[in-house]
Design a protein around this motif. Structure first.
Motif, mmCIF file in Angstrom:
data_model
loop_
_atom_site.group_PDB
_atom_site.id
_atom_site.type_symbol
_atom_site.label_atom_id
_atom_site.label_comp_id
_atom_site.label_asym_id
_atom_site.label_seq_id
_atom_site.Cartn_x
_atom_site.Cartn_y
_atom_site.Cartn_z
ATOM 1 N N ALA A 277 0.856 -1.199 0.000
ATOM 2 C CA ALA A 277 0.000 0.000 0.000
ATOM 3 C C ALA A 277 0.885 1.240 0.000
ATOM 4 O O ALA A 277 0.615 2.218 -0.703
ATOM 5 N N ARG A 278 1.969 1.185 0.780
ATOM 6 C CA ARG A 278 2.918 2.307 0.791
ATOM 7 C C ARG A 278 3.842 2.245 -0.419
ATOM 8 O O ARG A 278 4.263 3.278 -0.932
ATOM 9 N N GLY A 279 4.132 1.034 -0.891
ATOM 10 C CA GLY A 279 4.965 0.876 -2.091
ATOM 11 C C GLY A 279 4.317 1.521 -3.306
ATOM 12 O O GLY A 279 4.992 2.013 -4.208
ATOM 13 N N TYR A 352 -3.495 6.792 10.471
ATOM 14 C CA TYR A 352 -4.056 6.639 9.125
ATOM 15 C C TYR A 352 -3.028 6.074 8.163
ATOM 16 O O TYR A 352 -1.855 6.473 8.166
ATOM 17 N N LEU A 353 -3.500 5.149 7.337
ATOM 18 C CA LEU A 353 -2.754 4.705 6.160
ATOM 19 C C LEU A 353 -3.642 5.081 4.986
ATOM 20 O O LEU A 353 -4.741 4.555 4.821
ATOM 21 N N ASP A 354 -3.149 6.017 4.197
ATOM 22 C CA ASP A 354 -4.015 6.705 3.242
ATOM 23 C C ASP A 354 -3.627 6.362 1.798
ATOM 24 O O ASP A 354 -2.505 6.610 1.367
ATOM 25 N N VAL A 355 -4.567 5.777 1.059
ATOM 26 C CA VAL A 355 -4.321 5.542 -0.373
ATOM 27 C C VAL A 355 -5.357 6.274 -1.227
ATOM 28 O O VAL A 355 -5.445 6.045 -2.434
ATOM 29 N N PRO A 386 -9.252 7.190 4.522
ATOM 30 C CA PRO A 386 -7.965 6.623 4.960
ATOM 31 C C PRO A 386 -8.204 5.452 5.917
ATOM 32 O O PRO A 386 -9.126 5.489 6.731
ATOM 33 N N MET A 387 -7.377 4.405 5.781
ATOM 34 C CA MET A 387 -7.533 3.237 6.653
ATOM 35 C C MET A 387 -6.949 3.536 8.026
ATOM 36 O O MET A 387 -6.013 4.318 8.153
#
Lengths: 677, 254
Positions: A277-279, A352-355, A386-387
């Motif tokens: 997801a960050r990649g 938050y992990l935001d895509v 955002p997750m």
């Protein structure tokens, strides 16, 4: 004289090797053995297609360098070793990095549905600890696709007959015989301490049976369930590793447990949201204002704290997992900056992990698998919101100690029986259950690689060991198997008779909760002393459990009771290793000893089991090991082979710090490259 | 304030042959946030007592990954076949309704919620669901494939052999040998691969025999229950066309 290389033993039986575990490492070992003409009995807790490898999401690393970035196996080696804080033996890592492109091509030929570039080539994406696009992927369910491809090849071998030395097929003898729903109990060892087979239990009929094997390979995965809830499958109790450890196998670097920065908190498990997801550009942040109560998507850009990007401008959101997890932990626990949760109506330990800024077609093509998991379990749309994530126990860098034979060029001598060999002659290990490839911290997308590579090394090593065996296990007196069978039946009968007041699931829940809180991201010696004392107390309580079920069919509570004891054993190895190591290195972090201490601790932790009364074991920490292999005495020490990349401090603040070989090109690769359509 | 509870009604049987032990048991376990059916079953393990206070054995079920990628935990939840890990308690029983759990009915029962799905793996053997690679040694890159091809095959490759499609299929019953939708879809997958294609006829010929694709009754239940939304109806249609072509013109190609 029946040749040593013969497929049959002196007594005419087909000689087989026992492989325990049917994930990527086990299946690769099976394939390599079959190709070398060695028939296999494959044991697994579950149908092999349901092994934990299915959970791997993001991809598999290989420096194929299709993006013109100047990536190479040498850079892959350097970044893996650097990411692992220099605790990994470097020749095996070099072998792995060099083999990686060939492994990905093999998987491609086996039909893995890897994502493609417009030109029809394999697509690669970025992962943690590197600036290169090195990770091949099939959506965000790469582990599943890889496992299925190998499962299919092994199924093919299930339909192929064993051939005798003249090349005539032997009716009724398939190259692979599967024993699914079987639990590994222990090794069968002969008088000279050589592994000659295994004892296992059929989980449907509960029958306990011993099987011969000219060699045994454990590919049984990691011990995540020791920590209660983790990203691991429920089968990952580490029971097989714990069993052979109690029979004398050395367990190495047990204290190195990887905590993955981004998982979804849950009541039964902590579900992973892949580093991919960050990649693909996902960003981690918290609101600048702790009183912020708006949903994440409504918080304006200038009110967001992208704390990883700020602190690590070189690698940004793709710093290695140990670093990212510590930063997330610090944000939530020490700085009290966890985000507001609208359901619980308070600030939770989540970030938050935001895509949401990534185009939806890209998300659907490359990340759908993980976004679907988020959607199904959280009930929120990660394409729009955002997750919310928090770190979770994910992987064990430590595991069974295995040997390797270094070639004159600093790589591995392929086919050497020392490769992947444990200190018990005839017992091999591959995959997460071994300790070999990741040092103090594993880089993302190196696990699928190390599992398959471990199997590719173990297969030829075992074939070579078997060919040089003086006597086949199939020619030994039947009493050897019978004795082992009786020993295990007695143990099992003992479990069925346990009628105390404690509940095994409750004892395990308490163990897991404690290990999770006190023995993961930040470790303090006083707390660890408490952990070790509590493990003793839990062991006393474990001795007083009620088995809950005495039936002769699918008796899961009795099986779990056995696993509970084995988890207590591994917990001790993990916690004591952590207590001893007074430094900070990779995933092992002690605030009281914040620096890496190469002078004292650039060495492998070698734990050996010492039995005690009433399941109270102690651990002997060795500085060297001696074992016999094919009549030769092998002597090894706890010294780490650092012959290829000289240790230096890790500094992910600077772009390209993880490798010196490719610093100039690394700068160019900072600009995102167009991939796919 | 009384503690919030989750109510479960579970179909149990002690073993395949012990038909006399077939029964319903009801449980109440403490509610937790984000609970799924599996975590409710885990609570029963910690306190195996029925609602009426009777001591019992913990319920047994199959599970592994708990994130709907392994396919192990398939069962019938409130009458619908699905994975129990993604069966969230708050969605199934927002007002504390009783959740009903049963084992799948189309497979031999092992115990409680566990059934034997070996036939699905045997089916994969029969249709040669693999690529005939020359070996695992280095042979360079695989064949190039278009993005379109990948987008067609990737969803097919996500089949977990979970059993939902067989459970929902009316053609799967005691008097039929129908191989099942999952195996037909795998034939489509391997016949789309550039080198898998070279052995397409082997796979198709299995589907021409008894229990093959001709036994599909076109009820289309399979696609509806597939947790991975695999286009099974489409797969059956495409493979069916290929089988027909093979039957009509196969001899010409020999």
């Amino acid at each position: 004289m029946a040749a040593k290389k013969s497929v049959r033993s002196e007594s005419g039986k087909v000689r087989r090797v026992v492989v325990v575990g049917g994930g990527l490492a086990g299946l690769t070992t099976v394939i390599k053995l079959c190709e070398a003409g060695v028939p296999v009995d494959l044991f697994s807790l579950v149908p092999v297609k349901r092994s934990h490898s299915v959970c791997a999401q993001g991809g598999i690393n290989a420096s194929v360098n299709t993006k013109g970035e100047g990536d190479s196996p040498q850079v892959h080696l350097e970044e893996t070793v650097y990411g692992g804080d220099f605790l990994a033996n470097q020749p095996p890592v070099r072998g792995m990095a060099e083999a990686a492109p060939g492994i990905v091509f093999m998987l491609d030929r086996m039909g893995v549905t890897f994502n493609r570039t417009p030109e029809g080539l394999l697509d690669f994406r970025r992962f943690g600890g590197t600036l290169f696009h090195r990770t091949a992927f099939a959506g965000a369910t790469t582990g599943q696709q890889l496992l299925y491809a190998l499962d299919e090849q092994v199924r093919r071998f299930e339909t192929i007959n064993v051939e005798d030395d003249q090349g005539v097929s032997i009716p009724g003898e398939r190259m692979v015989r599967k024993f699914e729903f079987w639990d590994f109990l222990s090794l069968v060892m002969d008088d000279s301490g050589i592994a000659r087979g295994i004892v296992a239990q059929d989980l449907k009929s509960m029958e306990i049976k011993a099987f011969s094997g000219d060699a045994i390979c454990l590919a049984t995965g990691g011990p995540g369930i020791v920590f209660g809830r983790s990203t691991n499958s429920v089968i990952n109790t580490g029971t097989a590793a714990a069993a052979v450890y109690q029979q004398g196998a050395c367990y190495a670097n047990g204290e190195f447990i990887q905590v993955h920065p981004t998982a979804i908190p849950g009541a039964d498990k902590l579900r992973l949201i892949s580093e991919s997801a960050r990649g693909e550009g996902g960003r981690v942040w918290v609101p600048r204002d702790t009183k912020e109560k708006r949903p994440g998507r409504d918080v304006p850009e200038n009110e967001r704290d992208y704390f990883l990007e700020e602190k690590y401008p070189g690698y940004k959101n793709l710093v290695p997992r140990d670093i990212a997890s510590r930063e997330l932990f610090k944000k939530c626990f020490h700085d009290k900056r966890g985000i507001f949760n609208r359901r619980s109506e308070k600030n939770e330990n989540e970030v938050y992990l935001d895509v949401t800024h990534i185009p939806k077609p890209t998300l659907r093509k490359k990340l759908a698998g993980i976004l679907e998991i988020y959607e199904k379990f959280v009930g929120e749309d990660p394409y729009e919101n955002p997750m919310r994530v928090f770190p979770a126990v994910h992987y064990s860098m430590g595991g069974l100690w295995v040997d390797f034979e270094r070639s004159s060029t600093g790589s591995l001598v392929m086919g050497s029986p020392r490769n992947q060999a444990t200190n018990i002659p005839g017992l091999y290990a591959a995959g997460e259950v071994d300790y070999q490839y990741h040092g103090a911290n594993r880089l993302g997308a190196n696990s699928l690689l190390s599992c398959i590579w471990g199997g590719m090394v173990a297969g030829p090593a075992i074939a070579s060991y078997v060919r040089n065996l003086n006597s086949s296990s199939y020619d030994l007196p039947a009493s050897l198997l019978e004795k082992a069978e009786i020993r295990e039946r007695d143990k099992y009968e003992g479990i069925l008779k346990m009628d105390g007041s404690e509940n095994p699931y409750q004892v395990h829940a308490e163990l897991g909760e404690m290990m999770l809180v006190d023995c993961t991201i930040e470790r303090h010696n006083a707390t660890l002393d408490g952990v070790l004392a509590k493990i003793e107390e839990l062991t006393d309580r474990a001795n007083k459990v009620n088995v809950l079920d005495t039936s002769a069919h699918s008796n899961q509570p009795a099986q779990f009771t056995r696993h509970m004891f084995n988890m207590l054993t591994l917990a001790r190895v993990i916690a004591q290793g952590a207590r001893n190591r007074d430094e900070s290195r990779g995933a092992h972090f002690k605030p009281d000893f914040p620096e890496r201490n190469d002078a004292e601790w650039l060495r492998t932790t070698l734990a050996l089991h010492k039995p005690g009364a009433g399941n109270h074991h102690t651990i002997h920490y060795a500085r060297s090991l001696d074992y016999e292999l094919a009549g030769q005495r092998v002597h090894v020490t706890d010294e780490v082979d650092i012959s290829l990349v000289k240790p230096r401090p890790r500094k992910y603040e600077q772009a390209g710090a993880a490798n010196t070989a490719a610093k100039s090109v690394a700068k160019q690769s900072l600009a995102p490259l167009p991939t796919g359509r | 304030m009384s503690e919030k509870k989750v109510r479960l009604k579970i179909r149990r049987q002690d073993s395949a042959n012990a038909k006399g032990t077939r029964r319903w048991e009801e449980f109440e376990v403490p509610w937790k946030p984000q609970m799924n059916v599996i975590s409710a079953l885990m609570e029963i393990q910690k306190n195996p007592v029925t609602t009426s206070g009777g001591k019992t054995t913990p319920v047994v079920w199959e599970s592994s990954c708990l994130e709907e990628v392994c396919g192990a935990c398939t069962m019938v939840v409130n009458g619908k076949v699905r994975q129990s890990c993604t069966a969230l308690v708050d969605q199934l029983a927002p007002n504390g309704q009783t959740i009903t759990l049963e084992p799948m009915s189309k497979f031999p029962l092992v115990r409680d919620l566990i059934v034997d799905r070996a036939r699905m793996f045997d089916a994969l053997k029969r249709v040669h669901a693999w690529i005939e690679v020359d070996g695992s040694h280095e042979l360079g890159p695989g064949p190039r494939q278009s993005q379109e091809n990948q987008e067609e095959t990737y969803p097919l490759s996500r089949c977990m052999t979970c059993g939902c499609c067989l459970e929902a299929c009316p053609q799967i019953n005691d008097s039929s040998e129908f191989i099942g939708p999952h195996a037909i879809s795998q034939v489509r997958l391997f016949n789309l691969h550039p080198s898998g294609k070279m052995h397409a006829t082997d796979r198709l010929s299995t589907l021409m025999s008894d229990g093959g694709i001709g036994d599909c009754g076109k009820a289309m239940n399979c696609q509806e229950v597939c947790p991975k939304e695999i286009p099974l109806v489409d797969s059956i249609a495409q493979v069916s066309r290929a089988v027909t072509k093979q039957m009509l013109f196969g001899w010409l190609l020999k």
